[in-house]
Every structure is written in C-alpha cells, then in structure tokens.
Design a protein around this motif. Sequence first.
Motif, mmCIF file in Angstrom:
data_model
loop_
_atom_site.group_PDB
_atom_site.id
_atom_site.type_symbol
_atom_site.label_atom_id
_atom_site.label_comp_id
_atom_site.label_asym_id
_atom_site.label_seq_id
_atom_site.Cartn_x
_atom_site.Cartn_y
_atom_site.Cartn_z
ATOM 1 N N HIS A 146 41.730 35.758 33.882
ATOM 2 C CA HIS A 146 41.585 34.813 34.990
ATOM 3 C C HIS A 146 41.573 35.573 36.311
ATOM 4 C CE1 HIS A 146 41.755 31.075 37.209
ATOM 5 N NE2 HIS A 146 42.676 31.612 37.973
ATOM 6 N N PRO A 147 40.560 35.369 37.149
ATOM 7 C CA PRO A 147 40.523 36.009 38.458
ATOM 8 C C PRO A 147 41.152 35.101 39.525
ATOM 9 C CG PRO A 147 38.379 35.046 37.977
ATOM 10 C CD PRO A 147 39.289 34.692 36.823
ATOM 11 N N TRP A 148 42.333 35.467 39.986
ATOM 12 C CA TRP A 148 43.023 34.683 41.005
ATOM 13 C C TRP A 148 42.511 35.056 42.399
ATOM 14 C CZ3 TRP A 148 46.497 30.932 39.791
ATOM 15 C CH2 TRP A 148 47.143 30.991 38.545
ATOM 16 N N ASP A 160 37.009 42.402 45.498
ATOM 17 C CA ASP A 160 36.126 41.259 45.734
ATOM 18 C C ASP A 160 36.937 39.981 45.921
ATOM 19 O OD1 ASP A 160 33.824 42.853 45.477
ATOM 20 O OD2 ASP A 160 33.813 42.591 43.297
ATOM 21 N N ARG A 161 38.079 40.137 46.604
ATOM 22 C CA ARG A 161 38.973 39.004 46.913
ATOM 23 C C ARG A 161 39.545 38.353 45.659
ATOM 24 N NH1 ARG A 161 35.964 35.899 51.996
ATOM 25 N NH2 ARG A 161 35.730 37.747 53.326
ATOM 26 N N SER A 170 53.227 33.947 33.315
ATOM 27 C CA SER A 170 53.155 33.747 34.767
ATOM 28 C C SER A 170 52.517 34.954 35.434
ATOM 29 C CB SER A 170 54.560 33.529 35.336
ATOM 30 O OG SER A 170 55.157 32.379 34.773
ATOM 31 N N PRO A 171 51.792 34.744 36.531
ATOM 32 C CA PRO A 171 51.061 35.859 37.144
ATOM 33 C C PRO A 171 51.942 36.968 37.694
ATOM 34 C CG PRO A 171 50.879 33.856 38.475
ATOM 35 C CD PRO A 171 51.482 33.456 37.182
ATOM 36 N N PHE A 183 46.706 23.942 40.290
ATOM 37 C CA PHE A 183 46.778 25.403 40.201
ATOM 38 C C PHE A 183 47.398 25.938 38.907
ATOM 39 C CE2 PHE A 183 46.661 24.542 44.811
ATOM 40 C CZ PHE A 183 45.514 25.251 45.125
ATOM 41 N N ARG A 184 47.987 25.096 38.059
ATOM 42 C CA ARG A 184 48.423 25.577 36.750
ATOM 43 C C ARG A 184 47.197 25.760 35.870
ATOM 44 N NH1 ARG A 184 54.153 26.212 35.379
ATOM 45 N NH2 ARG A 184 55.108 26.030 37.448
#
Length: 273
Positions: free
Chosen positions: A210-212, A253-254, A147-148, A22-23
């Motif tokens: 980046h789409p999380w 869209d999630r 970081s997000p 996940f990084r």
Amino acid sequence: MSGEVEFDPDLYRGTAGHYDRFRLPYPDAMIADLVRRAAPSGRGRLLDLACGTGQLAFPLRGWFAEVWAVDTEPGMTELVRAKATAADVHHIRTVTARAEDLPVRPVSFELIVIGNAFHRLHRNQIAQLAYSWLKPGGCLALCWSTSPWAGPQDWQRTLDSLLQKWRNELGASGRVPPGWDRPRQQDPDHDVLSRVGFELAGRHEFSGDHPWTISELAGHIRSTSFLSPPVLADRADEFDADLATELGPHAADRRLSETVSFAYELARKPTCA
C-alpha cells in the motif's frame, strides 16, 4: 490465569469518519478465503463484534440473510447505519453495546468475526459466549492487520518515534494500558478458544503493498485510540506539520510504501456440539 487488561470504553470517540476513510480494507482474497472455509448457508446470520464502521460486515453481507454489527461506540454504529442506508442495504442490524452485554439467544449465528479487537474484550468470557451463540459447525474468525508504524523501514521507525513523542506531549501515553498484550502472551488466543471447546482451523495470512501519502497517514492516525481527534484537539495542525516534516524526506513520489499483513485465525464449533 492472568487477568485481562481493561480498556476505557470511549477510546474511539470522535474517530468514526477517519476510521471509515483511512483504515485499509481487508483484501478480497482474504474475504473469499474466509467464506470458503466457513461455508455459510446463505440463510443464516453473521455477527460482527467490535465492528468499527463495518470493515467486515459489509464485504461479508452477501453471504448472510441477516448481519448484526455491534460496537460500544455510538459514532461507529451510526456510520454503519448511514452506509447501509446509502447502499440500500436492509439486512444489517446495528447494536450499540458491549460485546459482553449483548443479548443473544444460543445457536443464533453461523459466523462471528472480530476485527483487530479480541485483545480489547474479555477474551475468556467472549469465547464462551461466542461458542454458545454459534450453531454447531459455525465459525469464529479473529481478523487482524498490521499498523503502518509497526514495521522495519526507516520511515516506519521515524513514525513510531514521532507518535510516541506526541503521545507524551499530549498526556495520551496511558490511553492504551501499559502491558496491554501481556495477557495474550501468557494465555494465547488459541488456548482461550480451545478451552471452551472450539476446534482450531488455522491461521490464514495475506499481504499486499500500500502506498501511503502523508495526509492519508495523518487521517489513519486520527482513527486510532491514542491520537484521536479529541486528543489532538487544537494541536492537530501542529501535529500534521510535524508529521510532514519528519516523513517528507522518506517519501518517494510523495508516497511511503508499506507491505501490509492481514490474517485471520479460524475456530469452529464442533458439529456434534
């Protein structure tokens, strides 16, 4: 000079699988730019200090005859070995040790990289060691990514508040020492490097969207030192449900979109050293 903050050595215990999955990887453009500026010969050694699961060692391995991947956490180096075996890569050497205790002969490496970790090391000592370990003309690259939860968007502020709530509930607020960044503010990294003789070669920045998904964020959070799987323990499902409840209204869209910033600061050992 302000003293460095001490981090517990086992903060990343139990995180390796999540860290690897996940990084976010450093962008190809950043790796290519670093290689261009560092100009490795193809016959030398790379040292990846605080290597995690090889986020720098693997993409850089093709430009070196030997790669050392060093981390204090056994789970990290075990996973690096497993990945190298699976990829039939034989020139990555893993070492489980503190960077400060690494037995290295002088002028052993052409490039040393440290990803998101210089602040966790004894910077003055590591700068001196890195200078001695590098060949003349060799480079040290301090690599970073955001970081997000450290951004301006509503969902990022919501996530940051949620993480703080859970750190408090689980008694994990002190896992990252209070004032951990104060020494770097008082004595910036570039000053630390300059004092030991490095020539600074600039900060080079890259970014990408980046789409999380919420489940990816849950995995990413488990790769951290403050809400690792051992910390979440039997409340992991409760945390995931809370995360989905809080972030769900923000998802389109999630997905939760983030512009991720990556950078590396390059320092070079003079060729006449």
